[in-house]
Scaffold this motif. Structure first.
Motif, PDB file in Angstrom:
ATOM      1  N   ALA A  25      -3.225  -1.995  -9.660  1.00  0.00           N
ATOM      2  CA  ALA A  25      -1.958  -2.005 -10.390  1.00  0.00           C
ATOM      3  C   ALA A  25      -1.636  -3.361 -10.972  1.00  0.00           C
ATOM      4  CB  ALA A  25      -0.831  -1.567  -9.472  1.00  0.00           C
TER       5      ALA A  25
ATOM      6  N   THR B  95       0.854  -1.196   0.000  1.00  0.00           N
ATOM      7  CA  THR B  95       0.000   0.000   0.000  1.00  0.00           C
ATOM      8  C   THR B  95       0.879   1.231   0.000  1.00  0.00           C
ATOM      9  OG1 THR B  95      -0.075   0.093   2.382  1.00  0.00           O
ATOM     10  CG2 THR B  95      -1.880  -1.068   1.304  1.00  0.00           C
TER      11      THR B  95
ATOM     12  N   VAL C 294      -4.825  -3.595  -5.889  1.00  0.00           N
ATOM     13  CA  VAL C 294      -6.187  -3.642  -6.413  1.00  0.00           C
ATOM     14  C   VAL C 294      -6.237  -3.208  -7.875  1.00  0.00           C
ATOM     15  CG1 VAL C 294      -8.473  -2.599  -6.220  1.00  0.00           C
ATOM     16  CG2 VAL C 294      -7.259  -3.367  -4.171  1.00  0.00           C
TER      17      VAL C 294
ATOM     18  N   VAL D 174      -3.860   3.920  -0.615  1.00  0.00           N
ATOM     19  CA  VAL D 174      -4.070   3.441  -1.973  1.00  0.00           C
ATOM     20  C   VAL D 174      -3.588   2.006  -2.047  1.00  0.00           C
ATOM     21  CG1 VAL D 174      -3.579   3.861  -4.389  1.00  0.00           C
ATOM     22  CG2 VAL D 174      -3.634   5.757  -2.782  1.00  0.00           C
TER      23      VAL D 174
ATOM     24  N   MET E   8      -2.304  -0.599  -3.935  1.00  0.00           N
ATOM     25  CA  MET E   8      -1.704  -0.775  -5.262  1.00  0.00           C
ATOM     26  C   MET E   8      -2.159  -2.065  -5.932  1.00  0.00           C
ATOM     27  SD  MET E   8       0.704   1.531  -6.195  1.00  0.00           S
ATOM     28  CE  MET E   8       1.980   0.624  -7.044  1.00  0.00           C
TER      29      MET E   8
END
Lengths: 59, 595
Positions: A22, A3, A20, A16, A18
């Motif tokens: 990226a 994250t 999820v 955020v 990532m």
């Protein structure tokens, strides 16, 4: 999971995730390993002969 | 099982003609050498020198023939089909490892913009192998900036491996294993690659129209060269390489090359053909296959997929090394990778041409060592030569003087230099006739650039010979060079750094020259073209890393700024400015924390 914790202009914190958005799509594909060196017993005579003539680590 | 189409008669003719020319040139050189050296009888050095000149001349002639083969323009136009909708699902893969994130992601932003402009739908996957956690954290920050700017959520992906197994080949393999099923085609890039969206669209259309193509390789033009060395390489890649590549394309048929990036692959073909095994034993000959691209091309061909190179595809770019040391470092890795291919020469089922390509790759490096051996053998032959016998017969009244063979040696020298230089002037003439010379600054500037490039290559050739010979000897003695990170961007070196990196070459040159001066002074003049650049090595290393006027080495991508290159510079400069002025402060600092 990775994250990023970011400070935004309003000084609150965005978390955020990532992973999820990226990560590339999950769609597995089989990749069979290729044969580049044949076992000694299966090699043609000439191949074994050439291997005998050159140093082992080079062939 | 798939099979490659049989070779057409044209390809067979090109191969035979090239081989015949190389054989003819090598035989002529050997005859001249033998004729000049056997005046005082035949000894072991004469035989050795004849053998070495045979091999080295054959290699030079092979390269020259390849250039000549590429001189004639294509008679049949390259297929250029339109993209049929729906477009095949395509992903652009950008494997990175310890690169500058701002530069790398700015390139991706520029390509994304270009893909939109070309109406070419494609995902982009950044495949990071970066080991340094601090650098990885910056990558994630810049990735978020990229996503925000491009609105790329769900379209531009980023993932980082914690296990770098298989290096770049393993990185791509990991993506294909986990996500390859989602895509029909994949464009493989390097961290410093740039491609126009229109170029990618054209390549996708070509792959869509011919479903037998497994891989289509472009010829990337080098951009952003700034130093003397970098700009000379950039010019050569734009001016000479298309002709050499056209010659190569004519010879190879459907068993073409893969240079590891700036190419498009059919994912299914790659998946079923290109999972490379780890070779038994320790590096440098065992372990992961370093020069994986050549092997992947050979394996695609083995499975019946066409591997093509098309030098006419424009809009494909990369950056090159800015100084000799960066070049030599990269060359060390390539040398080890190519010599490792000696274990694969007898791999089952490979096309004969694929095996030949491996041999060529090996030769590209050992030829330097062969040249070095030739020079040493020539000096030794002179030292060991018996004294002339002016009265070979008893009671002879008049002396017999040995024939002067300077003419033969001069002819040999001119012939070898000709093989190196003539193709470059033939290419100059071909470019003038094609009307493309304006992109290189006009005939005068292009002519000056060609002459300067030849002069520079002549000065640097002995240095390259030394670096490559050292690399070959290191590999043969079992020393693993690993996979050092690429050094991109500015590479200006001080004279002191030049001394550190080139003093061993200067020392070798001084020892060689001193020895020859005492034992064979007649050879001094002949060895000057080799020894003088060696003596000047530190100076040459430093001076060629300095910025050069843009009057010389102009290329079309520079004179008419390529849109994707210009976009990259815009984005890169803006991101740097924002960082410098704290404009990005609103986004705050990013802290990397495990969830």
């Amino acid at each position: 999971m990775t994250t990023l914790i970011r400070n935004n202009p309003s000084h609150s914190v965005d978390i955020v995730d990532m992973d999820v958005f990226a990560a590339p799509p999950v769609a597995p594909l089989d990749m069979p390993q290729q044969v580049l060196e044949t076992p000694r017993a299966e090699r043609p005579f000439m191949t074994n002969l050439i291997r005998l003539l050159v140093p082992r680590q080079w062939a | 099982m798939r099979r490659l189409p049989p070779l057409d008669s044209r390809t067979v003719f090109y191969r035979i003609a090239t081989l015949a020319f190389a054989a003819f040139a090598a035989t002529t050189a050997t005859v001249l050498m033998v004729d000049a050296t056997i005046q005082d009888g035949v000894d072991v050095w004469d035989v050795l020198r004849a053998f070495l000149i045979l091999i080295t001349t054959a290699w030079l002639a092979w390269g020259a023939a390849q250039a000549c083969l590429g001189l004639a323009a294509r008679k049949r136009p390259v297929p250029s089909p339109d993209l049929q909708l729906p477009a095949p699902s395509t992903v652009v893969l950008v494997p990175i490892c310890n690169e500058d994130p701002v530069s790398t992601f700015a390139r991706i932003a520029a390509m994304d913009r270009s893909l939109h402009a070309a109406n070419m739908p494609a995902d982009i996957a950044i495949l990071s192998d970066t080991r340094d956690p601090a650098n990885a954290a910056i990558e994630e920050q810049v990735y978020l900036r990229l996503i925000r700017e491009t609105n790329g959520r769900g379209r531009i992906f980023y993932r980082r491996r914690t296990d770098n197994r298989g290096r770049k080949a393993g990185n791509i393999e990991d993506f294909i294993r986990k996500s390859g099923g989602a895509y029909e085609l994949a464009v493989i890039l390097d961290a410093d690659s740039l491609m126009e969206g229109e170029t990618i669209r054209r390549m996708v259309a070509r792959m869509q129209a011919d479903t037998d193509i497994g891989l289509l390789q472009t010829l990337p033009k080098i951009v952003n060269g700034n130093s003397f060395f970098g700009r000379a390489m950039q010019f050569a890649a734009s001016f000479h390489s298309p002709i050499f590549s056209r010659g190569l394309a004519r010879m190879q048929g459907a068993t073409g090359p893969f240079w590891g990036h700036n190419a498009i692959i059919r994912v299914k073909a790659f998946a079923e053909s290109c999972c490379l095994p780890e070779l038994a034993g320790p590096p440098p000959f065992g372990g992961h296959i370093l020069s994986h691209d050549y092997v992947e091309a050979a394996l695609l061909a083995r499975n019946g997929w066409k591997v093509l190179v098309d030098e006419t595809i424009e809009g494909s770019y990369e950056e090159g090394p800015e100084n000799i040391l960066s070049y030599a470092r990269r060359d060390r890795r390539w040398c080890q990778g190519n010599l490792q291919h000696s274990r694969l020469l007898l791999a089952p089922g490979l096309a004969p041409w694929s095996r030949f390509v491996f041999v060529q790759g090996i030769f590209a490096y050992i030829v330097s060592l062969i040249w070095a051996c030739f020079l040493v053998a020539s000096v030794l032959a002179t030292i060991m030569a018996p004294l002339p016998d002016y009265f070979p017969e008893p009671y002879q009244l008049f002396p017999v003087f040995p024939d002067d063979r300077t003419k033969e040696i001069t002819a040999l020298f001119i012939g070898i230099v000709g093989l190196l230089i003539v193709p470059k002037f033939l290419i100059l003439s071909a470019v003038v006739r094609s009307g493309k010379i304006a992109g290189f600054g006009g005939t005068l500037r292009a002519g000056l650039s060609v002459a300067t490039e030849i002069l520079l290559s002549s000065f640097l050739a002995p240095l390259m010979l030394m670096y490559q010979s050292r690399a070959v000897l290191q590999v043969l003695s079992g020393k693993d060079g690993g996979w050092p990170a690429n050094q991109r961007g500015e590479g200006k070196l001080t004279l002191w750094q030049g001394v550190g990196a080139g003093m061993w070459i200067t020392g070798s040159g001084a020892i060689a020259l001193t020895t020859v001066y005492y034992v064979a002074p007649d050879l001094i003049l002949w060895l000057m073209p080799v020894c003088v650049p060696m003596l000047l090595a530190p100076f040459l290393i430093a001076i060629t890393s300095r910025p050069l006027t843009h009057f010389l080495f102009v290329t079309p991508s520079e004179s008419t700024s390529a849109p994707v290159v210009a976009a990259y510079h815009d984005i890169h400069n803006r991101w740097q400015d924002e960082d410098a002025h704290g404009a990005a402060a609103g986004e705050g600092k990013a802290n990397h924390a495990p969830a």
